[in-house]
Write an enzyme that holds these catalytic residues in place. Structure first.
Site, PDB file in Angstrom:
ATOM      1  N   GLY A 135       6.252   5.815  -2.638  1.00  0.00           N
ATOM      2  CA  GLY A 135       5.074   5.421  -1.875  1.00  0.00           C
ATOM      3  C   GLY A 135       3.839   5.760  -2.686  1.00  0.00           C
ATOM      4  O   GLY A 135       3.388   4.986  -3.518  1.00  0.00           O
ATOM      5  N   GLU A 388      -2.325   2.603   1.903  1.00  0.00           N
ATOM      6  CA  GLU A 388      -3.165   2.364   0.719  1.00  0.00           C
ATOM      7  C   GLU A 388      -3.700   3.669   0.123  1.00  0.00           C
ATOM      8  O   GLU A 388      -4.844   3.757  -0.311  1.00  0.00           O
ATOM      9  CB  GLU A 388      -4.296   1.388   1.044  1.00  0.00           C
ATOM     10  CG  GLU A 388      -3.748   0.005   1.376  1.00  0.00           C
ATOM     11  CD  GLU A 388      -4.814  -1.065   1.333  1.00  0.00           C
ATOM     12  OE1 GLU A 388      -5.606  -1.084   0.371  1.00  0.00           O
ATOM     13  OE2 GLU A 388      -4.845  -1.886   2.260  1.00  0.00           O
TER      14      GLU A 388
END
Length: 404
Positions: A135, A388
């Site tokens: 991630g 993000e």
């Protein structure tokens, strides 16, 4: 010297008011329904397309606003309406930014329009970067892209996760490893055209918030894409990889990473989304505090409540100013020497979580129920400190910039 101003011009105000009307009249009345259904709100996306809100032209106009405020202004208004529905409307934009940041003019002209479709046949796109084991740690990415020179094709294998519109998208933008020895510098982005064999949707996630936005795994099994689907082209990739190898040997400067280029461009926009959600919760709490009577007077007359609202308003304005500064800097071509983009995303996302929690507290038991929207807004706000780039990653980016 030109006059300094933070005042929106008349064109910007008209766009803001237009978006606010759509958010108030179309999105808000439907927000609770689509949150419960946990489905993509296709009718609302289509309505946005008919009005010109969900379109390449609209986002291009906002993107090229010379002040840099077009995109953050639009994000704030839409996410003021509802975060889940808004993300369904703007989620395609991340894939579009991925192409704009890394693609050639021909690739931009070919693929970005296909991401949106038209008002009669709405499409969406997906940006696929995160993986089950990669991630924030993009260097651990395992999805591979191998070049088949004989056929001028790239073969992609791997699994992506947390992909907005993943599996239901018309166009997927996939970040993959082309040179594992270079870590995150050995990544490239690829277009996976519609109906390409080997791409399928994996698990669809049931989420805490933003539930009207589709989030799923994307599985790639021997997915073959033509050579022209490599964003930027092979010559540019070969040059970039060669520079990365040289700099790796010399311990040199950082080389641009395909996924990071997309996130760097979009972080202030995410901050604006958070500002919109925070503002929405604050306004509900403010209205409630003015009308809720306890002990013979509106609760806003109690200092404990009034001071909370004062802090909420101040923090929202401060977050907006950070977002606007970063957006202006990006448009003006000024480098984020102190990680101003990450600052805006970090602060605005933390403010959204705090303000929505305070809104629930001000509404008391009512705030904890689904009869009032602040409960949903608080669930939605949790994502801003995660996607993000988590708040922890933003702090790492900022601290590294300050240490240079």
């Amino acid at each position: 010297m030109g006059e300094f101003t933070l005042e929106l011009n008349e064109d910007q105000k008209q766009v803001r008011d237009w978006l606010h009307g759509f958010a108030a009249d179309v999105m808000r009345p439907a927000a609770a329904e689509w949150d419960e259904r946990e489905e993509t709100p296709w009718p609302i996306i289509q309505e946005a397309a008919k009005l010109g809100i969900y379109s390449l032209d609209f986002y291009a106009q906002q993107f090229f606003d010379p002040t840099g405020l077009g995109i953050p202004m639009a994000m704030e208004e839409l996410f003021w309406g509802d975060a889940g529905i808004a993300l369904s409307i703007v989620g395609t934009g991340l894939a579009a930014v991925g192409v704009l940041a890394n693609g050639t003019e021909e690739q931009i002209g070919t693929w970005v329009p296909q991401m949106y479709g038209d008002a009669n046949d709405v499409k969406v796109a997906a940006f696929c970067s995160s993986e089950p084991d990669a991630g924030s740690d993009v260097a651990s990415m395992r999805t591979r892209a191998v070049y088949d020179e004989a056929k001028d094709e790239w073969v992609l294998n791997g699994t992506k996760t947390w992909a907005t519109n993943g599996g239901i998208a018309n166009v997927h933008v996939v970040v993959a490893v082309v040179d594992a020895e270079l870590g995150s510098k050995g990544h490239a982005s690829f277009i996976v055209p519609p109906n390409t064999p080997g791409l399928s949707q994996g698990q669809k996630f049931q989420k805490h918030g933003i539930r009207a936005s589709h989030t799923a795994e994307v599985v790639l099994e021997d997915v073959r894409v033509p050579g022209h689907c490599l964003l930027g082209g092979k010559d540019k990739l070969d040059e970039r990889l060669a520079r990365a190898r040289e700099k790796a040997k010399a311990g040199g400067e950082r080389v641009k990473n395909a996924a990071m280029a997309t996130f760097e461009a979009s972080r202030p926009a995410v901050g604006a989304m958070a500002v919109g959600t925070a503002r929405a919760a604050y306004e509900v709490a403010l209205d409630y505090a003015k009308t809720r009577v306890q002990f013979g007077r509106p609760i806003i007359e109690n200092q404990g409540v009034a001071f909370q609202l004062a802090d909420m308003a101040t923090q929202i304005d401060a977050a907006r100013l950070l977002v606007w500064r970063a957006s202006w800097m990006a448009t003006a071509g000024k480098p984020f020497t102190s990680a101003e983009g990450s600052m805006s995303k970090l602060y605005a996302s933390e403010v959204a979580k705090k303000v929505t929690a305070q809104a629930i507290q001000i509404l008391g038991g009512n705030g904890y129920t689904r009869e009032y929207p602040v409960e949903r807004m608080h669930r939605d706000a949790a994502i801003y400190t995660i996607f993000e780039g988590t708040s922890e990653i933003q702090r790492m980016v900022i601290s590294r910039a300050l240490a240079k």
